[in-house]
Design a protein around this motif. Structure first.
Motif, PDB file in Angstrom:
ATOM      1  N   ILE A  72     -25.036 -20.718 -26.945  1.00 59.85           N
ATOM      2  CA  ILE A  72     -23.691 -21.286 -26.984  1.00 59.85           C
ATOM      3  C   ILE A  72     -22.719 -20.126 -26.815  1.00 59.85           C
ATOM      4  CG2 ILE A  72     -21.948 -22.525 -28.326  1.00 59.85           C
ATOM      5  CD1 ILE A  72     -24.149 -24.031 -29.725  1.00 59.85           C
ATOM      6  N   HIS A  73     -21.964 -20.168 -25.736  1.00 60.64           N
ATOM      7  CA  HIS A  73     -21.084 -19.048 -25.382  1.00 60.64           C
ATOM      8  C   HIS A  73     -19.633 -19.406 -25.673  1.00 60.64           C
ATOM      9  CE1 HIS A  73     -19.332 -15.667 -23.444  1.00 60.64           C
ATOM     10  NE2 HIS A  73     -19.047 -16.267 -22.298  1.00 60.64           N
ATOM     11  N   LEU A  74     -19.127 -18.859 -26.780  1.00 63.58           N
ATOM     12  CA  LEU A  74     -17.745 -19.090 -27.190  1.00 63.58           C
ATOM     13  C   LEU A  74     -16.861 -17.859 -27.016  1.00 63.58           C
ATOM     14  CD1 LEU A  74     -18.353 -20.955 -30.601  1.00 63.58           C
ATOM     15  CD2 LEU A  74     -18.104 -21.970 -28.320  1.00 63.58           C
ATOM     16  N   ALA A  75     -17.464 -16.678 -26.882  1.00 57.77           N
ATOM     17  CA  ALA A  75     -16.685 -15.438 -26.842  1.00 57.77           C
ATOM     18  C   ALA A  75     -15.720 -15.453 -25.660  1.00 57.77           C
ATOM     19  CB  ALA A  75     -17.627 -14.241 -26.735  1.00 57.77           C
ATOM     20  N   ALA A  76     -14.456 -15.168 -25.938  1.00 55.77           N
ATOM     21  CA  ALA A  76     -13.425 -15.206 -24.898  1.00 55.77           C
ATOM     22  C   ALA A  76     -12.132 -14.628 -25.431  1.00 55.77           C
ATOM     23  CB  ALA A  76     -13.179 -16.651 -24.429  1.00 55.77           C
ATOM     24  N   ILE A  77     -11.241 -14.270 -24.517  1.00 60.57           N
ATOM     25  CA  ILE A  77      -9.843 -14.041 -24.869  1.00 60.57           C
ATOM     26  C   ILE A  77      -9.179 -15.415 -24.813  1.00 60.57           C
ATOM     27  CG2 ILE A  77      -7.684 -12.910 -24.282  1.00 60.57           C
ATOM     28  CD1 ILE A  77      -9.819 -10.943 -25.120  1.00 60.57           C
ATOM     29  N   SER A  78      -8.777 -15.934 -25.966  1.00 63.92           N
ATOM     30  CA  SER A  78      -8.350 -17.332 -26.017  1.00 63.92           C
ATOM     31  C   SER A  78      -6.886 -17.531 -26.375  1.00 63.92           C
ATOM     32  CB  SER A  78      -9.212 -18.103 -27.030  1.00 63.92           C
ATOM     33  OG  SER A  78      -9.119 -17.518 -28.315  1.00 63.92           O
ATOM     34  N   PHE A  79      -6.186 -16.468 -26.717  1.00 68.27           N
ATOM     35  CA  PHE A  79      -4.765 -16.608 -27.058  1.00 68.27           C
ATOM     36  C   PHE A  79      -3.955 -16.553 -25.767  1.00 68.27           C
ATOM     37  CE2 PHE A  79      -0.751 -14.619 -28.934  1.00 68.27           C
ATOM     38  CZ  PHE A  79      -0.292 -15.829 -29.437  1.00 68.27           C
ATOM     39  N   HIS A 133     -29.528 -11.385 -38.914  1.00 64.74           N
ATOM     40  CA  HIS A 133     -29.164 -12.549 -38.107  1.00 64.74           C
ATOM     41  C   HIS A 133     -27.936 -12.292 -37.238  1.00 64.74           C
ATOM     42  CE1 HIS A 133     -32.157 -14.834 -40.248  1.00 64.74           C
ATOM     43  NE2 HIS A 133     -31.602 -14.511 -41.393  1.00 64.74           N
ATOM     44  N   GLU A 134     -27.591 -11.002 -37.073  1.00 66.00           N
ATOM     45  CA  GLU A 134     -26.496 -10.622 -36.202  1.00 66.00           C
ATOM     46  C   GLU A 134     -26.984  -9.624 -35.162  1.00 66.00           C
ATOM     47  OE1 GLU A 134     -22.433 -11.175 -38.868  1.00 66.00           O
ATOM     48  OE2 GLU A 134     -22.982  -9.196 -38.122  1.00 66.00           O
ATOM     49  N   ALA A 135     -26.342  -9.637 -34.009  1.00 67.09           N
ATOM     50  CA  ALA A 135     -26.642  -8.681 -32.952  1.00 67.09           C
ATOM     51  C   ALA A 135     -25.340  -8.246 -32.307  1.00 67.09           C
ATOM     52  CB  ALA A 135     -27.550  -9.315 -31.901  1.00 67.09           C
ATOM     53  N   THR A 136     -25.214  -6.941 -32.087  1.00 67.74           N
ATOM     54  CA  THR A 136     -24.044  -6.428 -31.392  1.00 67.74           C
ATOM     55  C   THR A 136     -24.170  -6.766 -29.907  1.00 67.74           C
ATOM     56  OG1 THR A 136     -23.824  -4.599 -32.954  1.00 67.74           O
ATOM     57  CG2 THR A 136     -22.728  -4.359 -30.833  1.00 67.74           C
ATOM     58  N   LEU A 137     -23.142  -7.386 -29.350  1.00 69.20           N
ATOM     59  CA  LEU A 137     -23.179  -7.780 -27.947  1.00 69.20           C
ATOM     60  C   LEU A 137     -21.837  -7.494 -27.301  1.00 69.20           C
ATOM     61  CD1 LEU A 137     -24.691  -9.227 -25.608  1.00 69.20           C
ATOM     62  CD2 LEU A 137     -23.671 -11.364 -26.428  1.00 69.20           C
ATOM     63  N   ASP A 138     -21.866  -6.734 -26.225  1.00 66.85           N
ATOM     64  CA  ASP A 138     -20.669  -6.445 -25.434  1.00 66.85           C
ATOM     65  C   ASP A 138     -20.816  -7.177 -24.109  1.00 66.85           C
ATOM     66  OD1 ASP A 138     -18.552  -5.472 -23.982  1.00 66.85           O
ATOM     67  OD2 ASP A 138     -19.244  -3.393 -23.939  1.00 66.85           O
ATOM     68  N   ILE A 139     -20.183  -8.323 -23.975  1.00 62.72           N
ATOM     69  CA  ILE A 139     -20.383  -9.119 -22.767  1.00 62.72           C
ATOM     70  C   ILE A 139     -19.742  -8.488 -21.536  1.00 62.72           C
ATOM     71  CG2 ILE A 139     -20.671 -11.287 -24.022  1.00 62.72           C
ATOM     72  CD1 ILE A 139     -17.832 -12.069 -23.152  1.00 62.72           C
ATOM     73  N   THR A 140     -18.899  -7.467 -21.717  1.00 56.36           N
ATOM     74  CA  THR A 140     -18.343  -6.776 -20.555  1.00 56.36           C
ATOM     75  C   THR A 140     -19.332  -5.784 -19.965  1.00 56.36           C
ATOM     76  OG1 THR A 140     -17.285  -5.015 -21.847  1.00 56.36           O
ATOM     77  CG2 THR A 140     -15.999  -7.025 -21.470  1.00 56.36           C
ATOM     78  N   VAL A 154     -13.140 -10.405 -19.568  1.00 58.91           N
ATOM     79  CA  VAL A 154     -13.937 -11.041 -20.626  1.00 58.91           C
ATOM     80  C   VAL A 154     -14.365 -12.447 -20.227  1.00 58.91           C
ATOM     81  CG1 VAL A 154     -13.910 -11.836 -23.022  1.00 58.91           C
ATOM     82  CG2 VAL A 154     -12.851  -9.644 -22.416  1.00 58.91           C
ATOM     83  N   ASN A 155     -13.413 -13.270 -19.819  1.00 59.43           N
ATOM     84  CA  ASN A 155     -13.700 -14.687 -19.607  1.00 59.43           C
ATOM     85  C   ASN A 155     -14.537 -14.946 -18.356  1.00 59.43           C
ATOM     86  OD1 ASN A 155     -12.081 -14.877 -21.833  1.00 59.43           O
ATOM     87  ND2 ASN A 155     -10.421 -15.968 -20.838  1.00 59.43           N
ATOM     88  N   VAL A 156     -14.298 -14.179 -17.299  1.00 52.73           N
ATOM     89  CA  VAL A 156     -15.030 -14.409 -16.052  1.00 52.73           C
ATOM     90  C   VAL A 156     -16.209 -13.443 -15.926  1.00 52.73           C
ATOM     91  CG1 VAL A 156     -14.878 -14.617 -13.545  1.00 52.73           C
ATOM     92  CG2 VAL A 156     -12.899 -15.199 -14.959  1.00 52.73           C
ATOM     93  N   ILE A 157     -15.921 -12.146 -15.870  1.00 57.87           N
ATOM     94  CA  ILE A 157     -16.983 -11.165 -15.674  1.00 57.87           C
ATOM     95  C   ILE A 157     -17.932 -11.154 -16.864  1.00 57.87           C
ATOM     96  CG2 ILE A 157     -17.521  -8.751 -15.222  1.00 57.87           C
ATOM     97  CD1 ILE A 157     -16.086 -10.257 -12.942  1.00 57.87           C
ATOM     98  N   GLY A 158     -17.383 -11.283 -18.080  1.00 64.42           N
ATOM     99  CA  GLY A 158     -18.246 -11.301 -19.271  1.00 64.42           C
ATOM    100  C   GLY A 158     -19.234 -12.453 -19.239  1.00 64.42           C
TER     101      GLY A 158
END
Length: 305
Positions: free
Chosen positions: A77-84, A52-59, A96-100
């Motif tokens: 549902i897209h939550l992956a981001a640099i959030s700090f 139930h997992e998949a490796t994903l590199d959004i970059t 990450v946030n834009v191009i990803g």
């Protein structure tokens, strides 16, 4: 692929690809979705650890396309981001946030998917140094740091896909709960009290934030898959601000002792957003009645972790 209420061939309510699944928010969203009868494929950085997992590199657009073609989810549902906000690498916010995010949406198009709903997390930080009361979605963005600028740029990029996909953009205000990293404000305060530390160093104690419980936030993400939210931008918030002083007082009451607070000038950001409190009117109109969890209850839950 049909309406959001349809049931999949496996008896579930459909397959959700959840990026950022191993993050703080993602873990709670995953539990909410599974509890509501969805099947979830968790997109993770690094090696997948189960079916139930998949490796994903959004970059990587190529990697995104291969993963989307193989999984063919009903929802995303897209939550992956640099959030700090104080992340040291400013370039990473944009990679990450834009191009990803663009890579992910391009991959959905390349795979010729017809998702029932795509929910993408932006941030209330796009409002910047907002003043003048409760902020609704019509408030003009005024980002004051790279994180917020990257999220606003991402929003504008996402809207170029709005004629192809049923996308809803969310602007979460602050939220907290079990599992949040200790470099974030509330977990830092909770951990100091749990350790019975005599002193804590903080920044501006009069900063006010609209804090929600991550469990409520997870519930909202699920509801946005199911309601008529396509094309909308919506705040996720409680509608109530809390100052750091208030949070400290709550924790002192829970822990049964007072902690000495020292204001460290290094923690006072020049572009500090002084007050952020959101309007829940649109959220409630879209998602229906919500069951807010008070911050005091959230803090008690965190102290029992």
């Amino acid at each position: 692929m049909g309406s959001p209420s349809e049931t999949g061939s496996d008896g579930s309510r459909g397959c959700v690809l959840l990026t950022g699944a191993n993050g703080f928010t993602g873990q709670h969203v995953r539990a909410e979705l599974i509890g509501a009868g969805y099947s979830v494929c968790s997109a993770v950085v690094g090696a997948a650890r189960g079916p139930h997992e998949a490796t994903l590199d959004i970059t990587s657009r190529d990697n995104c396309r291969r993963v989307l073609e193989r999984l063919r989810p009903d929802y995303l549902i897209h939550l992956a981001a640099i959030s700090f906000v104080q992340h040291a690498d400013a370039d990473a916010f944009y990679r990450v946030n834009v191009i990803g995010t663009m890579n992910l949406l391009e991959a959905v198009a390349d795979a010729r998917l017809e998702p029932r709903r795509i929910v993408i997390a932006s941030s209330a930080n796009v409002y910047g140094n907002a003043t003048g009361g409760v902020i609704d979605e019509s408030f003009p963005p005024q980002p004051v740091n790279h994180y917020a600028v990257s999220k606003l740029a991402m929003e504008h990029m996402v809207k170029t896909f709005s004629d192809r996909f049923p996308i809803v953009l969310t602007r979460p205000f602050n939220y907290t709960g079990r599992g949040q990293q200790p470099h974030f404000l509330v977990p830092k305060i909770v951990s100091h009290f749990l350790q019975r530390a005599p002193v804590i160093e903080l920044g501006n104690l009069d900063v006010e934030r609209d804090f929600s419980d991550v469990r409520m936030v997870a519930h909202v993400y699920r509801r946005l898959l199911e309601c008529d939210s396509a094309g909308e931008t919506v705040n996720i918030c409680s509608g109530r601000p809390y100052s750091l002083r208030t949070i400290l007082d709550m924790m002192a009451a829970i822990a049964g002792y007072e902690i000495e607070v020292r204001v460290n000038p290094a923690f006072v950001r020049r572009t500090e957003v002084k007050t952020l409190v959101g309007s829940t009117v649109k959220l409630r109109a879209l998602a229906g009645p919500l069951q807010p969890i008070g911050l005091h209850d959230t803090l008690q839950w965190m102290t029992r972790a």
